[in-house]
Design a protein around this motif. Structure first.
Motif, PDB file in Angstrom:
ATOM      1  N   CYS A  54      67.500 -12.908   9.944  1.00 22.59           N
ATOM      2  CA  CYS A  54      68.749 -13.148   8.958  1.00 22.59           C
ATOM      3  C   CYS A  54      69.390 -11.554   8.799  1.00 22.59           C
ATOM      4  O   CYS A  54      70.129 -11.250   8.421  1.00 22.59           O
ATOM      5  N   GLY A  55      68.110 -10.761   9.163  1.00 20.79           N
ATOM      6  CA  GLY A  55      68.542  -9.146   8.900  1.00 20.79           C
ATOM      7  C   GLY A  55      67.880  -8.670   7.139  1.00 20.79           C
ATOM      8  O   GLY A  55      68.212  -7.803   7.032  1.00 20.79           O
ATOM      9  N   CYS A  56      67.487  -9.867   6.638  1.00 15.69           N
ATOM     10  CA  CYS A  56      67.154  -9.405   5.038  1.00 15.69           C
ATOM     11  C   CYS A  56      66.100  -8.479   4.874  1.00 15.69           C
ATOM     12  O   CYS A  56      66.521  -7.639   3.858  1.00 15.69           O
ATOM     13  N   GLU A  57      65.119  -8.312   5.735  1.00 17.34           N
ATOM     14  CA  GLU A  57      64.147  -7.356   5.527  1.00 17.34           C
ATOM     15  C   GLU A  57      64.668  -6.130   5.688  1.00 17.34           C
ATOM     16  O   GLU A  57      64.191  -5.206   5.090  1.00 17.34           O
ATOM     17  N   THR A  58      65.341  -5.848   6.787  1.00 13.18           N
ATOM     18  CA  THR A  58      66.064  -4.435   6.962  1.00 13.18           C
ATOM     19  C   THR A  58      66.943  -4.117   5.921  1.00 13.18           C
ATOM     20  O   THR A  58      67.148  -2.863   5.443  1.00 13.18           O
ATOM     21  N   ALA A  59      67.764  -5.284   5.600  1.00 13.17           N
ATOM     22  CA  ALA A  59      68.670  -4.713   4.365  1.00 13.17           C
ATOM     23  C   ALA A  59      67.796  -4.264   3.151  1.00 13.17           C
ATOM     24  O   ALA A  59      68.310  -3.622   2.578  1.00 13.17           O
ATOM     25  N   ALA A  60      66.772  -5.136   2.695  1.00  6.03           N
ATOM     26  CA  ALA A  60      66.153  -4.817   1.562  1.00  6.03           C
ATOM     27  C   ALA A  60      65.251  -3.361   1.834  1.00  6.03           C
ATOM     28  O   ALA A  60      65.475  -2.743   0.803  1.00  6.03           O
ATOM     29  N   ALA A 100      73.192  -2.355   2.158  1.00  2.00           N
ATOM     30  CA  ALA A 100      72.696  -3.777   2.332  1.00  2.00           C
ATOM     31  C   ALA A 100      73.168  -4.334   3.482  1.00  2.00           C
ATOM     32  O   ALA A 100      72.840  -4.780   4.401  1.00  2.00           O
ATOM     33  N   LYS A 104      71.470  -5.281   6.938  1.00  2.00           N
ATOM     34  CA  LYS A 104      71.592  -6.574   7.500  1.00  2.00           C
ATOM     35  C   LYS A 104      72.155  -6.624   8.985  1.00  2.00           C
ATOM     36  O   LYS A 104      71.643  -7.255   9.832  1.00  2.00           O
TER      37      LYS A 104
END
Length: 129
Positions: A54-60, A100, A104
């Motif tokens: 979902c891209g959440c790790e990179t966004a975080a 973010a 993402k």
């Protein structure tokens, strides 16, 4: 949405999953090729990880770097952002939101690239002598 994996028995079935629309609703696959069922487990893991990305790790990670950058910038004299100012907080919020979004988007692009690379690598094996 089913938790059961979609069983892929041929390389043609796997190549058919390359377009995004063909993968709609699929969260997990299981490769069951007749030649060697265990040969492609690493690629199967990569595909399954990318299907759920979902891209959440990179966004975080982007937001964490942004927060660190903001904290470091406040140590400089004069600070680029005066946190006592009314306009500093909306700018910080917009900056973090943009970071973010960028993270993402990058995470999703990387996941799509990994998925297509794994599909292409396995899908081309049958054409090799």
């Amino acid at each position: 949405m089913s938790t059961e994996p979609k069983i892929i028995r041929t390389r043609a079935e796997l190549r058919a999953l390359r377009p995004r629309q063909a993968r709609r609703g699929i969260r997990r696959i299981a490769l069951e090729f007749p030649d060697d069922p265990n040969r492609h487990r690493k690629a199967e893991d990569t595909i399954n990880h990318s299907l759920r990305a979902c891209g959440c790790e990179t966004a975080a990670a982007f937001v964490a770097v942004g927060l660190l950058g903001i904290a470091v910038s406040l140590l400089h004299d004069p600070a680029p952002l005066d946190v006592a100012s009314v306009w500093a907080w909306p700018r910080i919020f917009v900056l973090l939101a943009l970071l973010a979004l960028a993270g993402k988007t990058l995470g999703l692009v990387i996941a799509e690239w990994r998925l297509r690379t794994a599909i292409d690598r396995i899908g081309q094996e049958e054409t090799r002598p």
